[in-house]
Design a protein around this motif. Structure first.
Motif, PDB file in Angstrom:
ATOM      1  N   THR A 160      31.602  56.641  43.458  1.00  0.00           N
ATOM      2  CA  THR A 160      31.426  56.702  42.010  1.00  0.00           C
ATOM      3  C   THR A 160      31.301  55.287  41.460  1.00  0.00           C
ATOM      4  O   THR A 160      32.169  54.454  41.701  1.00  0.00           O
ATOM      5  CB  THR A 160      32.603  57.409  41.323  1.00  0.00           C
ATOM      6  OG1 THR A 160      32.586  58.809  41.678  1.00  0.00           O
ATOM      7  CG2 THR A 160      32.511  57.284  39.811  1.00  0.00           C
ATOM      8  N   ILE A 161      30.237  55.051  40.732  1.00  0.00           N
ATOM      9  CA  ILE A 161      30.006  53.739  40.108  1.00  0.00           C
ATOM     10  C   ILE A 161      29.938  53.938  38.599  1.00  0.00           C
ATOM     11  O   ILE A 161      29.116  54.725  38.104  1.00  0.00           O
ATOM     12  CB  ILE A 161      28.702  53.093  40.611  1.00  0.00           C
ATOM     13  CG1 ILE A 161      28.751  52.869  42.125  1.00  0.00           C
ATOM     14  CG2 ILE A 161      28.457  51.763  39.893  1.00  0.00           C
ATOM     15  CD1 ILE A 161      27.443  52.360  42.718  1.00  0.00           C
ATOM     16  N   PHE A 162      30.798  53.236  37.875  1.00  0.00           N
ATOM     17  CA  PHE A 162      30.756  53.220  36.418  1.00  0.00           C
ATOM     18  C   PHE A 162      30.286  51.836  35.954  1.00  0.00           C
ATOM     19  O   PHE A 162      30.686  50.818  36.526  1.00  0.00           O
ATOM     20  CB  PHE A 162      32.125  53.521  35.808  1.00  0.00           C
ATOM     21  CG  PHE A 162      32.596  54.935  36.011  1.00  0.00           C
ATOM     22  CD1 PHE A 162      31.776  56.003  35.684  1.00  0.00           C
ATOM     23  CD2 PHE A 162      33.858  55.196  36.526  1.00  0.00           C
ATOM     24  CE1 PHE A 162      32.214  57.309  35.870  1.00  0.00           C
ATOM     25  CE2 PHE A 162      34.303  56.493  36.714  1.00  0.00           C
ATOM     26  CZ  PHE A 162      33.480  57.554  36.389  1.00  0.00           C
ATOM     27  N   VAL A 163      29.467  51.836  34.909  1.00  0.00           N
ATOM     28  CA  VAL A 163      28.989  50.586  34.316  1.00  0.00           C
ATOM     29  C   VAL A 163      29.486  50.520  32.877  1.00  0.00           C
ATOM     30  O   VAL A 163      29.169  51.392  32.064  1.00  0.00           O
ATOM     31  CB  VAL A 163      27.448  50.495  34.351  1.00  0.00           C
ATOM     32  CG1 VAL A 163      26.983  49.174  33.736  1.00  0.00           C
ATOM     33  CG2 VAL A 163      26.929  50.623  35.779  1.00  0.00           C
ATOM     34  N   TYR A 164      30.286  49.494  32.594  1.00  0.00           N
ATOM     35  CA  TYR A 164      30.901  49.336  31.270  1.00  0.00           C
ATOM     36  C   TYR A 164      30.351  48.116  30.534  1.00  0.00           C
ATOM     37  O   TYR A 164      29.934  47.131  31.153  1.00  0.00           O
ATOM     38  CB  TYR A 164      32.414  49.124  31.412  1.00  0.00           C
ATOM     39  CG  TYR A 164      33.248  50.349  31.665  1.00  0.00           C
ATOM     40  CD1 TYR A 164      34.009  50.919  30.642  1.00  0.00           C
ATOM     41  CD2 TYR A 164      33.322  50.916  32.933  1.00  0.00           C
ATOM     42  CE1 TYR A 164      34.817  52.031  30.889  1.00  0.00           C
ATOM     43  CE2 TYR A 164      34.116  52.028  33.187  1.00  0.00           C
ATOM     44  CZ  TYR A 164      34.862  52.576  32.152  1.00  0.00           C
ATOM     45  OH  TYR A 164      35.662  53.662  32.386  1.00  0.00           O
ATOM     46  N   LYS A 165      30.400  48.205  29.215  1.00  0.00           N
ATOM     47  CA  LYS A 165      30.187  47.042  28.351  1.00  0.00           C
ATOM     48  C   LYS A 165      30.931  47.291  27.047  1.00  0.00           C
ATOM     49  O   LYS A 165      30.749  48.330  26.411  1.00  0.00           O
ATOM     50  CB  LYS A 165      28.700  46.798  28.074  1.00  0.00           C
ATOM     51  CG  LYS A 165      28.448  45.504  27.295  1.00  0.00           C
ATOM     52  CD  LYS A 165      26.964  45.257  27.058  1.00  0.00           C
ATOM     53  CE  LYS A 165      26.760  43.938  26.326  1.00  0.00           C
ATOM     54  NZ  LYS A 165      25.322  43.703  26.009  1.00  0.00           N
ATOM     55  N   ASN A 166      31.783  46.342  26.673  1.00  0.00           N
ATOM     56  CA  ASN A 166      32.580  46.450  25.451  1.00  0.00           C
ATOM     57  C   ASN A 166      33.372  47.761  25.393  1.00  0.00           C
ATOM     58  O   ASN A 166      33.453  48.410  24.350  1.00  0.00           O
ATOM     59  CB  ASN A 166      31.686  46.309  24.212  1.00  0.00           C
ATOM     60  CG  ASN A 166      31.053  44.937  24.117  1.00  0.00           C
ATOM     61  OD1 ASN A 166      31.645  43.933  24.535  1.00  0.00           O
ATOM     62  ND2 ASN A 166      29.848  44.861  23.578  1.00  0.00           N
ATOM     63  N   GLY A 167      33.933  48.136  26.537  1.00  0.00           N
ATOM     64  CA  GLY A 167      34.800  49.308  26.591  1.00  0.00           C
ATOM     65  C   GLY A 167      34.101  50.643  26.660  1.00  0.00           C
ATOM     66  O   GLY A 167      34.757  51.685  26.728  1.00  0.00           O
ATOM     67  N   GLN A 168      32.776  50.634  26.656  1.00  0.00           N
ATOM     68  CA  GLN A 168      32.015  51.881  26.684  1.00  0.00           C
ATOM     69  C   GLN A 168      31.292  52.034  28.028  1.00  0.00           C
ATOM     70  O   GLN A 168      30.816  51.057  28.601  1.00  0.00           O
ATOM     71  CB  GLN A 168      30.974  51.894  25.553  1.00  0.00           C
ATOM     72  CG  GLN A 168      31.567  51.757  24.165  1.00  0.00           C
ATOM     73  CD  GLN A 168      32.472  52.923  23.794  1.00  0.00           C
ATOM     74  OE1 GLN A 168      32.144  54.087  24.075  1.00  0.00           O
ATOM     75  NE2 GLN A 168      33.597  52.628  23.164  1.00  0.00           N
ATOM     76  N   ILE A 169      31.218  53.266  28.506  1.00  0.00           N
ATOM     77  CA  ILE A 169      30.468  53.539  29.729  1.00  0.00           C
ATOM     78  C   ILE A 169      28.980  53.605  29.388  1.00  0.00           C
ATOM     79  O   ILE A 169      28.542  54.453  28.625  1.00  0.00           O
ATOM     80  CB  ILE A 169      30.923  54.861  30.379  1.00  0.00           C
ATOM     81  CG1 ILE A 169      32.371  54.755  30.854  1.00  0.00           C
ATOM     82  CG2 ILE A 169      30.013  55.210  31.557  1.00  0.00           C
ATOM     83  CD1 ILE A 169      32.908  56.027  31.492  1.00  0.00           C
ATOM     84  N   GLU A 170      28.224  52.659  29.956  1.00  0.00           N
ATOM     85  CA  GLU A 170      26.790  52.586  29.699  1.00  0.00           C
ATOM     86  C   GLU A 170      25.973  53.241  30.809  1.00  0.00           C
ATOM     87  O   GLU A 170      24.774  53.478  30.649  1.00  0.00           O
ATOM     88  CB  GLU A 170      26.358  51.121  29.544  1.00  0.00           C
ATOM     89  CG  GLU A 170      27.051  50.372  28.416  1.00  0.00           C
ATOM     90  CD  GLU A 170      26.648  50.898  27.048  1.00  0.00           C
ATOM     91  OE1 GLU A 170      25.575  51.525  26.952  1.00  0.00           O
ATOM     92  OE2 GLU A 170      27.414  50.683  26.082  1.00  0.00           O
ATOM     93  N   GLY A 171      26.608  53.499  31.937  1.00  0.00           N
ATOM     94  CA  GLY A 171      25.909  54.138  33.044  1.00  0.00           C
ATOM     95  C   GLY A 171      26.902  54.643  34.066  1.00  0.00           C
ATOM     96  O   GLY A 171      28.013  54.120  34.176  1.00  0.00           O
ATOM     97  N   LYS A 172      26.516  55.663  34.809  1.00  0.00           N
ATOM     98  CA  LYS A 172      27.404  56.177  35.855  1.00  0.00           C
ATOM     99  C   LYS A 172      26.569  56.828  36.955  1.00  0.00           C
ATOM    100  O   LYS A 172      25.525  57.436  36.698  1.00  0.00           O
ATOM    101  CB  LYS A 172      28.405  57.179  35.272  1.00  0.00           C
ATOM    102  CG  LYS A 172      27.800  58.363  34.547  1.00  0.00           C
ATOM    103  CD  LYS A 172      28.892  59.217  33.917  1.00  0.00           C
ATOM    104  CE  LYS A 172      28.280  60.374  33.111  1.00  0.00           C
ATOM    105  NZ  LYS A 172      29.320  61.204  32.480  1.00  0.00           N
ATOM    106  N   PHE A 173      27.049  56.652  38.174  1.00  0.00           N
ATOM    107  CA  PHE A 173      26.417  57.240  39.353  1.00  0.00           C
ATOM    108  C   PHE A 173      27.519  57.900  40.164  1.00  0.00           C
ATOM    109  O   PHE A 173      28.389  57.220  40.707  1.00  0.00           O
ATOM    110  CB  PHE A 173      25.697  56.168  40.172  1.00  0.00           C
ATOM    111  CG  PHE A 173      24.741  55.326  39.362  1.00  0.00           C
ATOM    112  CD1 PHE A 173      23.461  55.783  39.088  1.00  0.00           C
ATOM    113  CD2 PHE A 173      25.137  54.100  38.855  1.00  0.00           C
ATOM    114  CE1 PHE A 173      22.579  55.020  38.329  1.00  0.00           C
ATOM    115  CE2 PHE A 173      24.276  53.332  38.092  1.00  0.00           C
ATOM    116  CZ  PHE A 173      22.993  53.786  37.828  1.00  0.00           C
TER     117      PHE A 173
END
Length: 236
Positions: A160-173
């Motif tokens: 599982t890969i999560f992509v965050y910016k400024n506390g928000q999830i911008e992408g996930k795999f």
């Protein structure tokens, strides 16, 4: 003087005098370079430490210019350090997740991989992320053993890969398929992360595009073949 003009040119035409010497390109280039260097203040070729040591050698006008130049070099150095702040795939624990990921520095992209070391695909993703972390040091790359973050997380959801910016999830795999499959290549993962904006890739197109095109073409041809066989069967 063999370099005088007019009469000597006639003598040169008859081969009595040697050809007039032309200045060599190397000499001209050297002269231009020396002239250019003479226009450069000595402090413009110094680093910050050398400027500090040579302060007594400059007059007031130079010192004012040096302060401006030193401040410029300092800001450039700070900008470079900020850009190259990370540069490695770091291991974090579940109790560090909020601080390191959710509450990470403002405007910093964070890529977090939840993994289990017993799953081969997770090890492959960690290997790729480690290389990408060095290539994109302005992005924060972290990994965490999934049990330390989420209890009873199913193996089918790993990697599982999560992509965050400024506390928000911008992408996930989530899972093998979304992460790119068991034969995932480094460039394919780089493209996935670039598509959500986490990194600025120099890849010009999706490296998996050719494979997808072949698969689509194969499926289309199979469909046409089946339709043709069905049509023939109906006619019979």
């Amino acid at each position: 003087d063999p370099n005088e003009d007019t009469e000597n040119e006639i003598l040169r035409d008859f081969g009595i005098l040697p050809p007039k010497e032309e200045p060599e390109d190397e000499i001209e280039e050297m002269v231009l370079r020396l002239q250019k260097e003479a226009m450069v203040k000595p402090y413009e070729r110094m680093n910050l430490a050398q400027l500090k040591e040579a302060e007594d050698e400059f007059d007031d006008e130079d010192m004012r210019a040096i302060e401006i130049y030193r401040e410029k070099r300092l800001q450039e150095w700070k900008a470079l350090k900020k850009k190259q702040k990370f540069g490695e795939l770091r291991e974090i624990s579940g109790n560090q997740y909020v601080k390191e990921v959710t509450n990470a520095e403002e405007d910093v992209w964070v890529i977090v991989h939840l993994y289990r070391s017993s799953i081969t695909m997770c090890l492959l993703v960690n290997q790729h992320l480690s290389l990408l972390a060095r290539k994109f040091p302005e992005t924060k790359f972290v990994k965490a053993i999934v049990n330390s973050c989420i209890q009873h997380y199913h193996d089918n959801c790993l990697p599982t890969i999560f992509v965050y910016k400024n506390g928000q999830i911008e992408g996930k795999f989530i899972g093998v398929i979304e992460c790119g499959g068991i034969n995932l290549k480094l460039e394919e993962l780089e493209w996935k992360l670039a598509e959500v904006g986490a990194i600025q890739t120099d890849l010009e197109e999706n490296p998996k595009k050719g494979i997808v095109d072949v698969m689509v073409s194969s499926i289309r041809n199979t469909s046409i073949y089946n339709d043709s066989n069905n049509s023939n069967s109906n006619n019979d």
